[in-house]
Design an enzyme around this catalytic site. Structure first.
Site, PDB file in Angstrom:
ATOM      1  N   GLY A  15       0.783  -1.241   0.000  1.00 29.16           N
ATOM      2  CA  GLY A  15       0.000   0.000   0.000  1.00 29.16           C
ATOM      3  C   GLY A  15       0.808   1.281   0.000  1.00 29.16           C
ATOM      4  CG  ASN A  17       1.684   3.247  -5.836  1.00 27.72           C
ATOM      5  OD1 ASN A  17       2.059   4.282  -6.385  1.00 27.72           O
ATOM      6  ND2 ASN A  17       2.262   2.081  -6.062  1.00 27.72           N
ATOM      7  NE  ARG A  68     -11.571 -13.350 -13.071  1.00 30.45           N
ATOM      8  CZ  ARG A  68     -10.376 -13.398 -12.495  1.00 30.45           C
ATOM      9  NH1 ARG A  68     -10.004 -12.428 -11.689  1.00 30.45           N
ATOM     10  NH2 ARG A  68      -9.557 -14.398 -12.707  1.00 30.45           N
ATOM     11  CB  ILE A  95      -8.303 -10.265 -13.946  1.00 29.67           C
ATOM     12  CG1 ILE A  95      -6.816 -10.558 -14.154  1.00 29.67           C
ATOM     13  CG2 ILE A  95      -8.971  -9.910 -15.271  1.00 29.67           C
ATOM     14  CD1 ILE A  95      -6.526 -11.791 -14.966  1.00 29.67           C
ATOM     15  CG  HIS A 112       2.117  -2.218 -15.486  1.00 32.52           C
ATOM     16  ND1 HIS A 112       1.826  -3.464 -14.980  1.00 32.52           N
ATOM     17  CD2 HIS A 112       3.130  -2.397 -16.373  1.00 32.52           C
ATOM     18  CE1 HIS A 112       2.620  -4.359 -15.538  1.00 32.52           C
ATOM     19  NE2 HIS A 112       3.418  -3.734 -16.387  1.00 32.52           N
ATOM     20  CG  ASP A 145     -12.078  -5.744 -22.927  1.00 34.81           C
ATOM     21  OD1 ASP A 145     -10.939  -5.375 -23.310  1.00 34.81           O
ATOM     22  OD2 ASP A 145     -13.024  -5.934 -23.702  1.00 34.81           O
ATOM     23  CD  GLN A 176      10.700   8.923 -10.824  1.00 36.57           C
ATOM     24  OE1 GLN A 176      10.030   9.858 -11.251  1.00 36.57           O
ATOM     25  NE2 GLN A 176      11.744   9.109 -10.021  1.00 36.57           N
TER      26      GLN A 176
HETATM   27  C1  GRF Z   1       3.430  -1.255  -7.498  1.00 40.29           C
HETATM   28  O1  GRF Z   1       4.680  -1.467  -8.089  1.00 40.29           O
HETATM   29  C2  GRF Z   1       2.359  -1.133  -8.552  1.00 40.29           C
HETATM   30  O2  GRF Z   1       2.811  -0.522  -9.725  1.00 40.29           O
HETATM   31  C3  GRF Z   1       2.053  -2.583  -8.824  1.00 40.29           C
HETATM   32  O3  GRF Z   1       2.085  -3.191  -7.569  1.00 40.29           O
HETATM   33  C4  GRF Z   1       2.953  -2.450  -6.699  1.00 40.29           C
HETATM   34  C5  GRF Z   1       2.155  -2.070  -5.502  1.00 40.29           C
HETATM   35  O4  GRF Z   1       2.937  -1.490  -4.531  1.00 40.29           O
HETATM   36  N1  GRF Z   1       0.840  -2.725  -9.569  1.00 40.29           N
HETATM   37  P1  GRF Z   1       2.284  -0.844  -3.244  1.00 40.29           P
HETATM   38  O5  GRF Z   1       1.347  -1.882  -2.625  1.00 40.29           O
HETATM   39  O6  GRF Z   1       1.543   0.392  -3.655  1.00 40.29           O
HETATM   40  O7  GRF Z   1       3.426  -0.546  -2.340  1.00 40.29           O
END
Ligand code: GRF
Length: 218
Positions: A15, A17, A68, A95, A112, A145, A176
């Site tokens: 977490g 991000n 899902r 997904i 990503h 999708d 970044q």
């Molecule tokens: C990040 O590298 C994001 O781009 C990828 O999964 C990772 C998640 O990291 N999809 P965090 O949980 O936000 O630390």
């Protein structure tokens, strides 16, 4: 005063991000209200981070749903109850099905850790190193999708060093990510994102004006 964009964040992992979004909104740099954090993983650090920041958080464990689509329906219901405007996937390891996409058309974004369309999917830092790429980076894109194929909003380029390991590269890319994800979301909040097919423009944004060469020319 215009109501703030109501942001929900979906995460499965540590977490960081999410944390950068919380920090930037607390610092007044990101003008959104984080109304809900959902994780499919009861152990996700994102749930704790949300709780510490006083943000409503829910664990919806995918293992409790045979299909899902049933899992996605439960997620969509929670998002709708929170009156979510924009959904940000931040390391969300599921997904997204049609049920979810149709409930939030062009309103689900993802970050990503590679320069799409190179290296979609999982373990992408390892793949970039094994390929011998000179650059990788990160991409914020709309979710469609397929996996990591949606229209690109913005990207950051990160050079790959000859002594990089998967974890050193991942750490530099993550740095970044913590810059570009809040920026992309702020542009949504300001109503500056214009989507025409695969092309996304950001009204009033300045284009990068440097080219990078790695290894550097002498
Ligand atoms: C990040 O590298 C994001 O781009 C990828 O999964 C990772 C998640 O990291 N999809 P965090 O949980 O936000 O630390």
């Amino acid at each position: 005063m215009k109501p703030k964009l109501r942001l929900a964040v979906l995460a499965s992992g540590s977490g960081t991000n999410l944390q950068s979004l919380i920090d930037q909104s607390q610092q007044g740099k990101l003008d959104v209200e984080i109304v809900l954090v959902i994780s499919n993983n009861p152990q996700s650090g994102a749930l704790e981070r949300a709780a510490s920041a006083g943000i409503k958080n829910l664990c919806i464990n995918h293992r409790n749903f045979p299909q899902r689509q049933d899992f996605d329906r439960a997620v969509v219901t929670a998002l709708q109850q929170a009156k979510t405007d924009l959904v940000a996937l931040a390391g969300f390891m599921r997904i997204i099905s049609k049920v979810f996409l149709e409930a939030f058309p062009q309103r689900i974004i993802n970050i990503h850790p590679a320069l799409l369309p190179a290296f979609p999917g999982l373990h992408v830092q390892k793949k970039a190193l094994e390929y011998g790429a000179r650059f990788s980076g990160c991409t914020v894109h709309l979710v469609d999708d397929d996996v990591d194929t949606g229209p690109i909003i913005l990207q950051a380029v990160v050079p790959i060093h000859s002594n990089d390991t998967e974890s050193t590269l991942a750490a530099r890319i993550l740095e970044q990510e913590h810059k570009i994800y809040p920026q992309a979301i702020q542009w949504f909040a300001e109503g500056r994102i214009i989507i025409q097919g695969r092309s996304v423009t950001v009204s009033g944004a300045r284009s990068a004006d440097v080219a990078l060469i790695n290894p550097a020319c002498e």
